[in-house]
Design an enzyme around this catalytic site. Sequence first.
Site, PDB file in Angstrom:
ATOM      1  N   ARG A 130      51.627  29.337  43.526  1.00 41.27           N
ATOM      2  CA  ARG A 130      50.296  29.940  43.352  1.00 41.27           C
ATOM      3  C   ARG A 130      50.215  30.630  41.988  1.00 41.27           C
ATOM      4  O   ARG A 130      49.207  30.521  41.285  1.00 41.27           O
ATOM      5  CB  ARG A 130      50.039  30.920  44.491  1.00 41.27           C
ATOM      6  CG  ARG A 130      48.771  31.751  44.378  1.00 41.27           C
ATOM      7  CD  ARG A 130      48.595  32.536  45.672  1.00 41.27           C
ATOM      8  NE  ARG A 130      47.854  33.774  45.493  1.00 41.27           N
ATOM      9  CZ  ARG A 130      46.526  33.883  45.596  1.00 41.27           C
ATOM     10  NH1 ARG A 130      45.806  32.801  45.845  1.00 41.27           N
ATOM     11  NH2 ARG A 130      45.940  35.056  45.478  1.00 41.27           N
ATOM     12  N   LYS A 171      42.727  37.410  52.161  1.00 40.28           N
ATOM     13  CA  LYS A 171      43.025  38.807  52.453  1.00 40.28           C
ATOM     14  C   LYS A 171      41.745  39.603  52.640  1.00 40.28           C
ATOM     15  O   LYS A 171      40.750  39.367  51.969  1.00 40.28           O
ATOM     16  CB  LYS A 171      43.857  39.423  51.315  1.00 40.28           C
ATOM     17  CG  LYS A 171      45.320  39.012  51.325  1.00 40.28           C
ATOM     18  CD  LYS A 171      46.091  39.798  50.288  1.00 40.28           C
ATOM     19  CE  LYS A 171      47.575  39.488  50.348  1.00 40.28           C
ATOM     20  NZ  LYS A 171      48.340  40.254  49.328  1.00 40.28           N
ATOM     21  N   TYR A 210      48.343  37.851  34.838  1.00 41.64           N
ATOM     22  CA  TYR A 210      48.670  36.543  34.280  1.00 41.64           C
ATOM     23  C   TYR A 210      48.505  36.522  32.766  1.00 41.64           C
ATOM     24  O   TYR A 210      49.149  35.725  32.095  1.00 41.64           O
ATOM     25  CB  TYR A 210      47.814  35.464  34.943  1.00 41.64           C
ATOM     26  CG  TYR A 210      48.113  35.352  36.409  1.00 41.64           C
ATOM     27  CD1 TYR A 210      49.275  34.743  36.854  1.00 41.64           C
ATOM     28  CD2 TYR A 210      47.263  35.904  37.363  1.00 41.64           C
ATOM     29  CE1 TYR A 210      49.576  34.671  38.199  1.00 41.64           C
ATOM     30  CE2 TYR A 210      47.549  35.831  38.708  1.00 41.64           C
ATOM     31  CZ  TYR A 210      48.707  35.217  39.122  1.00 41.64           C
ATOM     32  OH  TYR A 210      49.001  35.159  40.451  1.00 41.64           O
ATOM     33  N   HIS A 230      55.329  31.081  46.812  1.00 43.55           N
ATOM     34  CA  HIS A 230      54.303  31.907  46.170  1.00 43.55           C
ATOM     35  C   HIS A 230      54.294  31.691  44.661  1.00 43.55           C
ATOM     36  O   HIS A 230      53.253  31.872  44.014  1.00 43.55           O
ATOM     37  CB  HIS A 230      54.535  33.375  46.488  1.00 43.55           C
ATOM     38  CG  HIS A 230      53.317  34.228  46.295  1.00 43.55           C
ATOM     39  ND1 HIS A 230      52.146  34.037  47.008  1.00 43.55           N
ATOM     40  CD2 HIS A 230      53.070  35.269  45.455  1.00 43.55           C
ATOM     41  CE1 HIS A 230      51.238  34.923  46.622  1.00 43.55           C
ATOM     42  NE2 HIS A 230      51.771  35.667  45.679  1.00 43.55           N
ATOM     43  N   ARG A 288      47.440  30.862  49.061  1.00 39.06           N
ATOM     44  CA  ARG A 288      48.593  31.558  49.616  1.00 39.06           C
ATOM     45  C   ARG A 288      49.170  30.685  50.726  1.00 39.06           C
ATOM     46  O   ARG A 288      48.458  29.905  51.339  1.00 39.06           O
ATOM     47  CB  ARG A 288      48.182  32.918  50.183  1.00 39.06           C
ATOM     48  CG  ARG A 288      47.550  33.872  49.173  1.00 39.06           C
ATOM     49  CD  ARG A 288      47.119  35.163  49.853  1.00 39.06           C
ATOM     50  NE  ARG A 288      46.582  36.134  48.903  1.00 39.06           N
ATOM     51  CZ  ARG A 288      45.290  36.253  48.602  1.00 39.06           C
ATOM     52  NH1 ARG A 288      44.399  35.460  49.195  1.00 39.06           N
ATOM     53  NH2 ARG A 288      44.876  37.152  47.726  1.00 39.06           N
ATOM     54  N   HIS A 332      41.254  37.309  44.384  1.00 44.15           N
ATOM     55  CA  HIS A 332      41.655  38.676  44.071  1.00 44.15           C
ATOM     56  C   HIS A 332      40.450  39.605  44.153  1.00 44.15           C
ATOM     57  O   HIS A 332      39.384  39.304  43.607  1.00 44.15           O
ATOM     58  CB  HIS A 332      42.236  38.766  42.656  1.00 44.15           C
ATOM     59  CG  HIS A 332      43.608  38.189  42.529  1.00 44.15           C
ATOM     60  ND1 HIS A 332      44.153  37.804  41.325  1.00 44.15           N
ATOM     61  CD2 HIS A 332      44.557  37.925  43.466  1.00 44.15           C
ATOM     62  CE1 HIS A 332      45.365  37.343  41.526  1.00 44.15           C
ATOM     63  NE2 HIS A 332      45.638  37.405  42.817  1.00 44.15           N
TER      64      HIS A 332
END
Length: 307
Positions: A256, A185, A288, A253, A162, A279
Site C-alpha cells: 500500500r 477506517k 510520502y 502493508h 489495506r 486518509h
Amino acid sequence: MSLDLCPGARDALARWQDELRALNGASNNTLKAYVADVQGFLAFLAGYHGEPAGLARLARVDLRDIRAWMAHERSRGVAPRSLARALSSVKSFYRWLGRQQGFEPTAVLSARAPKFPRKLPRPLAEDAACAVLDRVGESASVPWVAARDAAVVTLLYGCGLRISEALSLSGADAPLGEVLRIRGKGDKERIVPVIAPARDAVNAYTALCPHDLSPEEPLFRGVRGGALNPRLIARAMEQTRARLGLPSTATPHALRHSFATHLLNAGGDLRAIQELLGHASLSTTQAYTAVDTARLMEVYEAAHPKA
C-alpha cells in the site's frame, strides 16, 4: 492503580464511548484503546488527589494535573508515541465532557503532546513490487490458493487497499468493475479505481476457487472455506521476500505504501492520493513526500560532485 470513579463519571465515560461508536464509526479495537487511555488517566487522578474521580473533580483538572500524569507515564516507561496517543484520547474525552457538563476544557486541550520521530513508510522499489505480484503464488501448494494470494497482493499494490479492506470484499464485489466502493477506517467510504491487472487477478482467482462465492459471503477464502486469515497473506509475503532477497519491511502493508509512493513519484497529486488511500488528514499522506525527499537525498549524496 485501581479505577475509582463516582457513578456520574462512570456513566459519562460509557456515554462518550457510545457516542464514539455511533457518530464516528470507531472500530471496537479503537474504542478499547481510547477508553483504556482515559481510564488510565482517571485512575491516576484518583490516586494523585486521594479522592474518587467524580464529575466535579474532572471539571477542575488543570495543566499541572496533566503534566503530573504525563511525568508519571514517562516514569513507567511509556513511549512518547504511546503517550501522545493517550493524551489525544484524553483530549477527545474532555472535549465531549466539557460540552456535556458546561465547562471549558482549555487546560486539558492546551497540553502539548511529547515529540517523537515519525516512522516513514518503507515502500518497495517498482521492480520489486512487480516481482512480488508475479511470484507470490509460488508459495502455495494448489493453484487456486496461488491465484488467491496473487489477487490479494495485487489489490494492495494496484488499488492501495489495506489488507483489512481487501479481505472485507464479498462475493457481491466480483467480478470487479471499473471502481470499488471501499468502507475503510472510521467507517468512511471512498471510491477506488480498479486497474485491469487487479480485475484480471481477481477473475483468475474466482474461476479457480472451489468454494461457493455467494454475494453475502467473503470473497477471499481459506482452504476450509472460511474467511481468509490475513496472517496467511503475511506468511506468503514472508516466503516471497525470502526468495527475492527483499528486506523484512516488505510486508503486505508495504505494498500500500508502494502504491502511494510510486504514484507520487510519477507526478500524482497529493490530494488525490489522500482520497485514494482514505486518509482523514493530509498530514498522514504527506509522509510520502518525506519518503520521496529521502530517496532524492540518497541520490544527491551518491552522485553530486560537491556532496
